[in-house]
Design a protein around this motif. Structure first.
Motif, short mmCIF file in Angstrom:
data_model
loop_
_atom_site.label_atom_id
_atom_site.label_comp_id
_atom_site.label_asym_id
_atom_site.label_seq_id
_atom_site.Cartn_x
_atom_site.Cartn_y
_atom_site.Cartn_z
N LEU A 407 68.22 40.85 29.79
CA LEU A 407 67.21 40.84 31.02
C LEU A 407 66.64 42.45 31.07
N ARG A 408 65.08 42.23 31.06
CA ARG A 408 64.60 43.61 31.21
C ARG A 408 63.48 43.46 32.34
N ALA A 409 63.44 44.53 33.14
CA ALA A 409 62.49 44.66 34.34
C ALA A 409 61.56 45.89 34.14
N ASN A 410 60.37 45.67 34.62
CA ASN A 410 59.39 46.61 34.67
C ASN A 410 58.64 46.61 36.09
N LEU A 411 58.52 48.00 36.41
CA LEU A 411 57.98 47.99 37.81
C LEU A 411 56.98 49.13 37.75
N GLY A 412 55.87 48.99 38.04
CA GLY A 412 54.67 50.10 38.02
C GLY A 412 53.80 50.09 39.02
N LEU A 413 52.79 51.18 39.17
CA LEU A 413 51.93 51.25 40.14
C LEU A 413 50.78 51.83 39.28
N GLU A 414 49.50 51.33 39.61
CA GLU A 414 48.35 51.82 38.78
C GLU A 414 47.29 51.92 39.79
N TYR A 415 46.29 53.06 39.27
CA TYR A 415 45.23 53.22 40.00
C TYR A 415 44.00 53.25 38.75
N ARG A 416 42.96 52.27 39.09
CA ARG A 416 42.04 51.93 37.74
C ARG A 416 40.67 52.10 38.46
N LYS A 417 39.70 52.67 37.78
CA LYS A 417 38.48 52.60 37.81
C LYS A 417 37.60 51.67 36.80
N VAL A 418 36.96 50.57 37.18
CA VAL A 418 36.37 49.72 36.40
C VAL A 418 34.90 49.86 36.78
N LYS A 419 34.10 49.53 35.45
CA LYS A 419 32.68 49.69 35.71
C LYS A 419 32.32 48.36 34.83
N LEU A 420 31.71 47.25 35.43
CA LEU A 420 31.04 46.10 34.81
C LEU A 420 29.62 46.31 34.62
N SER A 421 29.01 46.13 33.53
CA SER A 421 27.63 46.45 33.55
C SER A 421 27.02 44.99 32.56
N ASP A 422 25.71 45.05 32.68
CA ASP A 422 24.96 44.05 31.84
C ASP A 422 25.38 42.84 31.99
N ILE A 423 25.72 42.40 33.46
CA ILE A 423 26.12 41.01 33.63
C ILE A 423 24.73 40.21 33.54
N PRO A 424 24.88 38.96 32.99
CA PRO A 424 23.65 38.26 32.78
C PRO A 424 23.14 37.71 34.20
N GLU A 425 21.66 37.74 34.22
CA GLU A 425 21.18 37.00 35.47
C GLU A 425 21.65 35.45 35.64
N SER A 426 21.83 34.91 34.69
CA SER A 426 22.38 33.58 34.58
C SER A 426 23.96 33.36 35.21
N LEU A 430 28.12 35.25 42.72
CA LEU A 430 29.37 35.72 43.30
C LEU A 430 30.09 36.53 42.03
N VAL A 431 29.57 36.29 40.73
CA VAL A 431 30.12 37.20 39.66
C VAL A 431 28.97 38.51 39.64
N LYS A 432 27.91 38.22 39.86
CA LYS A 432 26.97 39.26 39.67
C LYS A 432 27.02 40.26 40.64
N GLU A 433 27.48 40.03 41.97
CA GLU A 433 27.90 40.78 42.81
C GLU A 433 29.12 41.90 42.39
N GLN A 434 29.79 41.46 41.45
CA GLN A 434 30.87 42.41 40.90
C GLN A 434 30.34 43.53 39.92
N GLU A 435 29.18 43.58 39.71
CA GLU A 435 28.58 44.58 38.79
C GLU A 435 28.54 45.91 39.34
N GLY A 436 28.88 46.96 38.44
CA GLY A 436 29.06 48.19 39.04
C GLY A 436 30.31 48.77 38.97
N ILE A 437 30.73 49.94 39.62
CA ILE A 437 32.02 50.49 39.41
C ILE A 437 32.86 49.97 40.65
N SER A 438 34.06 49.77 40.42
CA SER A 438 35.13 49.54 41.51
C SER A 438 36.50 50.00 41.18
N ALA A 439 36.99 50.39 42.24
CA ALA A 439 38.32 50.94 42.12
C ALA A 439 39.36 49.90 42.79
#
Length: 652
Positions: A407-426, A430-439
């Motif tokens: 048995l192996r266990a992993n515990l972690g904490l992460e802070y990530r900045k994500v930038k989604l771009s060029d999401i198609p208009e199609s 709800l998906v289109k709203e996620q475009e841009g930078i999010s923490a």
């Protein structure tokens, strides 16, 4: 393995292979002759057919001749192997005085060999009562009696079960400070072999404690010191000593010796090591141990190229380059790396790129817990599943620890900045709203229990995995959602040479608080070579009008596969036979069932896709190279589809 140990035990019996004189001229004549007949005489308890199934010898027929099966010809080991097999059959069934004679004769007409096996069975002994006696700590009596209770009254007196019981008692006492324990058993048939009295005499001897551990290093630095520093308490190497469970003055435990060797290997600081009793140890009740180690170089560079399995493509090629230093501030490590993954096949492109810097502390706050502080950056790249670009930066801290050997266990904490771009208009709004930078801030836990006997071609054991990721909430951030994933796989032999592999897997991703939906790059996707075959990667589940995956909140998968070696008759061919011995070919048939859902109400049996197929695997030292062909059954919600999958490693 157990049968091999049993054969090792009765090899002494084989040296007494009924010490009748053997005509060497007959043996020379018989060697390599085809075996056309096997004559068995003297047997009453077992039928001829039952005994023939256990023999090494086989009567030659067209199929065995085509395969080139050497057992259908007289070999140097034929006589001994046949005798061992027959003895093993009888000894495991209580015939403790069995005698076997093995000889050859000429078959008239075709000069083939006839194998003659004459058996003197003797009486069959059964377990009557079991008794424990001798000098040992009475605290151990309950456990010793528990081991002894595996000998069931009324069952045949199995010679190897009697030896297994003796070995189990010795192992128990060796793990309680009594490695010099002496255990002997006696069988008293009395007047009735059908009810034998079996007595185990246990003499535990004196209590033993570990003595000092002497460390010898094969490659010290030029000034005579080591790379990782010394301690005041020992004039030895701290890094090596702290991995040992052998502590001076502690009660002797054999398992502590085995565990120490495993931990030395896992530490990664030594190229070779050897842990053994010190040859000049004078005190048998406080034995010293000698540890010889060869340290790895402090600075290192790595370059890795290889193929891997992926859930976003059938097969990916991984390229990794890195450099690091092992002896920073004692035994800590710093490392920098660049990892690239490319898809293989028609859609060849870069799927993932990652630049990473990490600091590793192998013993966090004095415990054998590995801590890793990491910074990573993923440059802008088209998402491997959806039609948009993604870029991210992250800092994380993770803790990893083994609990026992499985048995192996992993515990972690992460802070990530994500930038989604060029999401198609199609894409849906709800998906289109996620475009841009999010923490995104998350805490995660993974548990993995692995009891397989082999990583590449497991024949027994199981793998249980659980992972939970919680984003946002008390951690805050721009997205609040969680992902829970669990799977269970089991492997077992259902027929000689046949392996049944079963897997059940499920996942749940859900947004909460003010977040309306799980981010599109973290949604669940299904279908392909490692989940449900016969379907293009990630195309099982909800799709948009153009057939692109929308991502799901729930997934459910069931896999059943049967695996066996195939084309074994080719091993008789020149060159090809040697190649197939080195790289055997396996075959499999499988059924995959599963689907991905956006709503809980949609999870029903009649909404599951069903696929079936067959595959071939070339087993190499790097793992099985796998080719599968699968067809998905037509359904009200699924069109018929079929697909070839070429990848590495089994699906599970």
């Amino acid at each position: 393995m157990r049968r091999l140990l049993a054969f090792t035990f009765i090899i002494a019996l084989a040296t007494i292979v009924e010490a009748q004189p053997v005509d060497r001229s007959i043996l020379r004549w018989a060697r390599n002759r085809p075996i056309k007949e096997i004559v068995i005489d003297g047997n009453q308890y077992f039928s001829d057919g039952r005994i023939r199934k256990h023999l090494y010898s086989r009567t030659r027929d067209f199929w065995l001749a085509l395969k080139g099966d050497r057992r259908s010809r007289v070999q140097p080991e034929t006589r001994q192997r046949d005798t061992l097999e027959v003895k093993y059959l009888y000894l495991t069934n209580g015939f403790l005085d069995v005698h076997v004679q093995h000889s050859y004769a000429l078959r008239p007409g075709d000069s083939a060999a006839v194998v003659n096996i004459t058996i003197a069975e003797g009486p069959q002994f059964f377990v009557g009562s079991t008794h424990l006696q001798g000098g040992y700590d009475r605290r151990f009596q309950a456990r010793l009696l528990e081991i002894l209770s595996k000998l069931k009254p009324g069952e045949p007196a199995n010679l190897f079960q009697l030896k297994d019981t003796e070995t189990a008692m010795k192992a128990f006492l060796a793990n309680r400070g009594h490695p010099y324990a002496r255990i002997e058993y006696a069988i008293d048939p009395g007047s009735l072999p059908s009810s034998c009295r079996i007595v185990y005499n246990v003499e535990s001897d004196s209590l033993v404690h570990f003595g000092n551990v002497i460390v010898e290093v094969a490659n010290p630095l030029s000034d005579g010191t080591n790379r990782y520093g010394r301690t005041d308490e020992y004039d030895d190497y701290e890094v090596a000593l702290r991995e040992l469970k052998i502590k001076p003055g502690a009660v002797y435990r054999r398992d502590d010796i085995l565990e120490s060797q495993r931990r030395l290997f896992e530490s990664g600081y030594f190229t070779t090591f050897q842990l053994s009793p010190a040859p000049n140890s004078r005190d048998s009740l406080n034995p010293e141990f000698l540890l010889r180690v060869s340290e790895r170089k402090s600075a290192y560079m790595t370059l890795r190229l290889g193929a891997a399995q992926s859930e976003v493509r059938d097969l990916v090629w991984d390229v990794s380059a890195g450099a690091g230093q092992r002896n920073v501030w004692g035994s800590r490590t710093i490392e920098g790396s660049l990892d690239l993954s490319f898809s293989a096949g028609q859609d060849t492109r870069l799927l993932d790129n990652r630049i990473r810097a990490s600091f590793q502390e192998p013993w966090f706050v004095g415990t054998r817990t590995r801590m890793v502080l990491a910074l990573d950056y993923q440059p802008r790249l088209k998402d491997p599943v959806k039609d948009f670009d993604k870029e991210s930066w992250a800092v994380s801290v993770a803790f990893s620890r083994w609990f026992g050997r499985k048995l192996r266990a992993n515990l972690g904490l992460e802070y990530r900045k994500v930038k989604l771009s060029d999401i198609p208009e199609s894409e849906i709004p709800l998906v289109k709203e996620q475009e841009g930078i999010s923490a995104r801030r998350k805490v995660y836990l993974t548990l993995r229990r692995d009891s397989r006997d082999d990583l590449f071609v497991p024949r027994r054991g199981s793998v249980t995995e659980f992972s939970g990721d919680v984003y946002g909430g008390f951690l805050r951030g721009d997205a609040d959602f969680f992902k829970l994933q669990a799977s269970w796989s089991r492997y077992r032999q259902v027929w000689p040479g046949w392996i049944a592999a079963t897997r059940v897997r499920g996942a749940w991703a859900e947004a909460y608080s003010d977040t309306r939906a799980v981010p599109v790059d973290q949604a669940l996707y299904l279908g392909g070579a490692s989940t449900v075959r016969g379907i293009e990667e990630n195309r099982l589940g909800p799709l948009d009008a153009d057939g692109a995956p929308l991502g799901a909140n729930y997934t459910l998968v069931f896999n059943q596969e049967f695996r066996w070696k195939t084309l074994q008759f080719l091993t008789v061919l020149p060159l090809v036979g040697d190649l197939m011995t080195e790289f055997p070919i396996w075959q499999s048939v499988f059924v995959d069932v599963g689907n991905a859902f956006q709503r809980e109400q949609a999870i029903r049996l009649n909404n599951l896709a069903v696929a079936y197929g067959l595959g071939f695997q070339l087993v190499t030292p790097a793992g099985p190279i796998r080719v599968d062909y699968a067809e998905q059954l037509a359904h009200d919600d699924f069109d018929y589809s079929h697909r070839w999958h070429f990848t590495i490693l089994y699906a599970f």
